[in-house]
Design a protein around this motif. Sequence first.
Motif, PDB file in Angstrom:
ATOM      1  N   ILE A 122      -3.253  -3.532   8.084  1.00  0.00           N
ATOM      2  CA  ILE A 122      -3.492  -4.146   6.776  1.00  0.00           C
ATOM      3  C   ILE A 122      -3.550  -5.665   6.902  1.00  0.00           C
ATOM      4  O   ILE A 122      -4.411  -6.317   6.303  1.00  0.00           O
ATOM      5  CB  ILE A 122      -2.422  -3.712   5.756  1.00  0.00           C
ATOM      6  CG1 ILE A 122      -2.698  -2.273   5.323  1.00  0.00           C
ATOM      7  CG2 ILE A 122      -2.413  -4.642   4.538  1.00  0.00           C
ATOM      8  CD1 ILE A 122      -1.750  -1.726   4.295  1.00  0.00           C
ATOM      9  N   ASP A 126      -7.054  -6.820   5.721  1.00  0.00           N
ATOM     10  CA  ASP A 126      -7.044  -7.288   4.342  1.00  0.00           C
ATOM     11  C   ASP A 126      -6.572  -8.728   4.182  1.00  0.00           C
ATOM     12  O   ASP A 126      -7.002  -9.410   3.260  1.00  0.00           O
ATOM     13  CB  ASP A 126      -6.181  -6.365   3.479  1.00  0.00           C
ATOM     14  CG  ASP A 126      -6.733  -4.946   3.419  1.00  0.00           C
ATOM     15  OD1 ASP A 126      -7.942  -4.770   3.643  1.00  0.00           O
ATOM     16  OD2 ASP A 126      -5.957  -4.013   3.157  1.00  0.00           O
ATOM     17  N   SER A 151      -6.534   3.600   5.498  1.00  0.00           N
ATOM     18  CA  SER A 151      -6.547   4.452   4.310  1.00  0.00           C
ATOM     19  C   SER A 151      -5.150   4.995   4.034  1.00  0.00           C
ATOM     20  O   SER A 151      -4.668   4.960   2.894  1.00  0.00           O
ATOM     21  CB  SER A 151      -7.537   5.597   4.510  1.00  0.00           C
ATOM     22  OG  SER A 151      -7.489   6.489   3.424  1.00  0.00           O
ATOM     23  N   ARG A 154      -2.778   2.088   2.872  1.00  0.00           N
ATOM     24  CA  ARG A 154      -3.022   1.685   1.482  1.00  0.00           C
ATOM     25  C   ARG A 154      -2.503   2.734   0.506  1.00  0.00           C
ATOM     26  O   ARG A 154      -1.907   2.402  -0.517  1.00  0.00           O
ATOM     27  CB  ARG A 154      -4.515   1.438   1.267  1.00  0.00           C
ATOM     28  CG  ARG A 154      -5.019   0.197   1.984  1.00  0.00           C
ATOM     29  CD  ARG A 154      -6.520   0.084   1.875  1.00  0.00           C
ATOM     30  NE  ARG A 154      -7.002  -1.074   2.595  1.00  0.00           N
ATOM     31  CZ  ARG A 154      -8.163  -1.104   3.232  1.00  0.00           C
ATOM     32  NH1 ARG A 154      -8.964  -0.053   3.219  1.00  0.00           N
ATOM     33  NH2 ARG A 154      -8.531  -2.194   3.867  1.00  0.00           N
ATOM     34  N   ARG A 158       0.483   2.104  -2.094  1.00  0.00           N
ATOM     35  CA  ARG A 158       0.198   2.313  -3.517  1.00  0.00           C
ATOM     36  C   ARG A 158       1.202   3.299  -4.119  1.00  0.00           C
ATOM     37  O   ARG A 158       1.758   3.072  -5.195  1.00  0.00           O
ATOM     38  CB  ARG A 158      -1.240   2.817  -3.692  1.00  0.00           C
ATOM     39  CG  ARG A 158      -1.659   3.023  -5.125  1.00  0.00           C
ATOM     40  CD  ARG A 158      -3.141   3.363  -5.284  1.00  0.00           C
ATOM     41  NE  ARG A 158      -3.730   4.180  -4.244  1.00  0.00           N
ATOM     42  CZ  ARG A 158      -4.560   3.737  -3.291  1.00  0.00           C
ATOM     43  NH1 ARG A 158      -4.916   2.477  -3.236  1.00  0.00           N
ATOM     44  NH2 ARG A 158      -5.047   4.569  -2.381  1.00  0.00           N
TER      45      ARG A 158
END
Length: 170
Positions: A122, A126, A151, A154, A158
């Motif tokens: 990440i 990101d 994936s 994240r 989340r």
Amino acid sequence: MELQEFKTKVLPLKDRLFRIALSMLKSTEEAEDALQDVMAKLWAKRDRLAGYNSIDALAVTIIKNQCLDKLKSIKHKHQLDIQEMEFDSGFISPQRKIELSESMQLMMKAFEGLPEQQRLLITLRDVEGYEYDEIALQTGLAVNNIRVGLSRARKAARQAYLKETSYEGI
């Protein structure tokens, strides 16, 4: 590689390397120490740097390994070094500042709960904005594995964030 070439090719990487170290070590002082060690290693290898395809990828790999070594060698306390948040979008009410600060703390907590490799992915993708092929060079992972790891990271972050923000029973 002479001093001037080192200054133009390697020193511009220091901010990116510091951010990676800070995201892994969670301590400004430890991140600065790791960055200093990596810069010393790169300086020691300056005559062989031309043989590498990407000095950038090499530097990120070295900082990642330096941080992992540091984390393994000491009992690392996961402290969140959040400095005062700055808001440059104009006036924000004190209540909104508190809400944003709490939201940021929850997101950082969710991020810290991820496995080390997912946090690294990440950060590289990101935060630092690396392309998948650059991340593959730096981590040694296949591009498909990077996509899957991102994936999952994240999704896990989340879910952890939403779990903390939901009020069950309301």
